[in-house]
Design a protein around this motif. Structure first.
Motif, PDB file in Angstrom:
ATOM      1  N   GLN A 173       1.429   1.327  -3.113  1.00 44.30           N
ATOM      2  CA  GLN A 173       0.150   1.975  -3.389  1.00 44.30           C
ATOM      3  C   GLN A 173      -0.902   1.659  -2.345  1.00 44.30           C
ATOM      4  O   GLN A 173      -1.637   2.539  -1.895  1.00 44.30           O
ATOM      5  N   LEU A 174      -0.998   0.403  -1.924  1.00 50.33           N
ATOM      6  CA  LEU A 174      -2.005   0.040  -0.931  1.00 50.33           C
ATOM      7  C   LEU A 174      -1.762   0.780   0.375  1.00 50.33           C
ATOM      8  O   LEU A 174      -2.700   1.239   1.030  1.00 50.33           O
ATOM      9  N   PRO A 296      -7.241  -1.615  -4.552  1.00 53.39           N
ATOM     10  CA  PRO A 296      -6.546  -1.181  -3.330  1.00 53.39           C
ATOM     11  C   PRO A 296      -7.415  -0.415  -2.336  1.00 53.39           C
ATOM     12  O   PRO A 296      -7.323  -0.651  -1.130  1.00 53.39           O
TER      13      PRO A 296
END
Length: 329
Positions: A173-174, A296
């Motif tokens: 995700q990051l 994030p």
């Protein structure tokens, strides 16, 4: 890859295909303080619609007026337009004291070069466009990341495509946030993640995947002084492999996600694996500027702020300095 210049050229192509008249402006020279650097582009449609920027707004207004009052009349392939020669004119157009910039004003008639340039950039090629001012003729050539805009009064040579690269180890995700932001900053985004499950969701072309294990991927892209490499998996079996190779490369930035404690342990592992102390000292970890980031998107912002600062020659803290960057101690 989605740079502002390429968006301008995409609009040029679409407008011309729709039968609209299009003027293309490129900043070719600046003196003193100038609002936009050489290479900045703006396209002006025949009805006054525009995309791109060559200043803070006042010059754009004058370019529209030039179109409407006939100063930008058809029939001249390329003209030079200069703003800010006198102090009064600099003040009129919102330029800083002493600021002057010169633009090429180019009527786009043939769109073949526009389509070809866009296609080559989408294929991750760097392309140089040469414009002959006397005739308006355009030719395309191969370019390298070290090339810069050149203008000698008769010929303009400008480079298109991302001259900076960012290799992300891990497709989580990051990495998605980092990749999207990096594209807006004109980085070519590369991803290496041997875990097939993490490839889902990247079909939109935000990044180009480099196959193989992380250390092989680092070797494959041949990092240079315009390459940043960041390990984001939190898995030492993947991150450390990439870092061992990246820290011995010419990459201008090498970083790894993790808390202060984990970053210290990572440095111990790299030393145990035989990496020289000077190479370990190059490692940025925790990554990013200290903005109190937790989620994030904030971590991605702090990371890219640090990378861009170094890219632009702004020294940050020593790579081994403690920074929060969204990671608890």
């Amino acid at each position: 890859m989605d740079s502002a210049d390429l968006n301008v050229l995409r609009s040029v192509l679409a407008w011309r295909q729709a039968g609209q008249r299009v003027l293309l402006y490129t900043v070719v020279q600046t003196w003193g303080s100038a609002p936009r650097p050489p290479g900045a582009m703006l396209a002006l449609r025949g009805d006054g619609m525009l995309i791109g920027s060559v200043s803070g707004g006042c010059i754009e207004d004058d370019l529209i007026e030039r179109l409407r009052d006939g100063r930008s009349a058809p029939g001249r392939p390329v003209s030079l337009v200069t703003y800010g020669v006198t102090r009064e004119e600099a003040a009129r157009f919102g330029l800083p004291c002493g600021g002057t910039l010169r633009l090429t004003e180019e009527e786009v008639l043939d769109t073949a070069w526009v389509a070809a340039l866009l296609a080559r950039c989408e294929n991750h090629e760097l392309v140089a466009r040469e414009l002959e001012l006397a005739s308006g003729a355009v030719s395309l050539h191969e370019a390298s990341r070290g090339d810069a805009l050149r203008f000698d009064g008769q010929r303009l040579r400008a480079v298109y495509g991302p001259r900076w690269r960012l290799l992300l180890i891990g497709a989580g995700q990051l990495s998605r946030y980092v990749g999207e932001m990096a594209r807006m900053l004109d980085f070519e985004v590369l991803i290496c993640d041997p875990r097939e499950e993490f490839a889902f969701g990247w079909e939109d072309g935000t990044a180009r995947f480099v196959p193989g294990m992380p250390d092989d991927a680092v070797l494959a892209i041949e990092p240079d002084e315009r390459t940043a490499i960041v390990a984001l998996t939190h898995d030492p079996r993947l991150d450390d492999m990439a870092l061992l190779t990246a820290l011995q490369s010419r990459a201008f930035y090498v970083g790894a996600l993790g808390s202060r404690v984990n970053s210290a342990k990572r440095r111990e592992r790299l030393a145990f694996l035989g990496l020289a102390a000077a190479d370990i000292e190059r490692l940025h970890g925790p990554i990013g500027l200290p903005i109190g980031s937790r989620v994030p998107a904030e971590i991605a912002l702090s990371l890219l702020a640090e990378i861009v600062a170094l890219k632009n020659g702004i020294a940050s803290d020593a790579p081994s300095a403690s920074r929060a960057c969204g990671q608890p101690a």
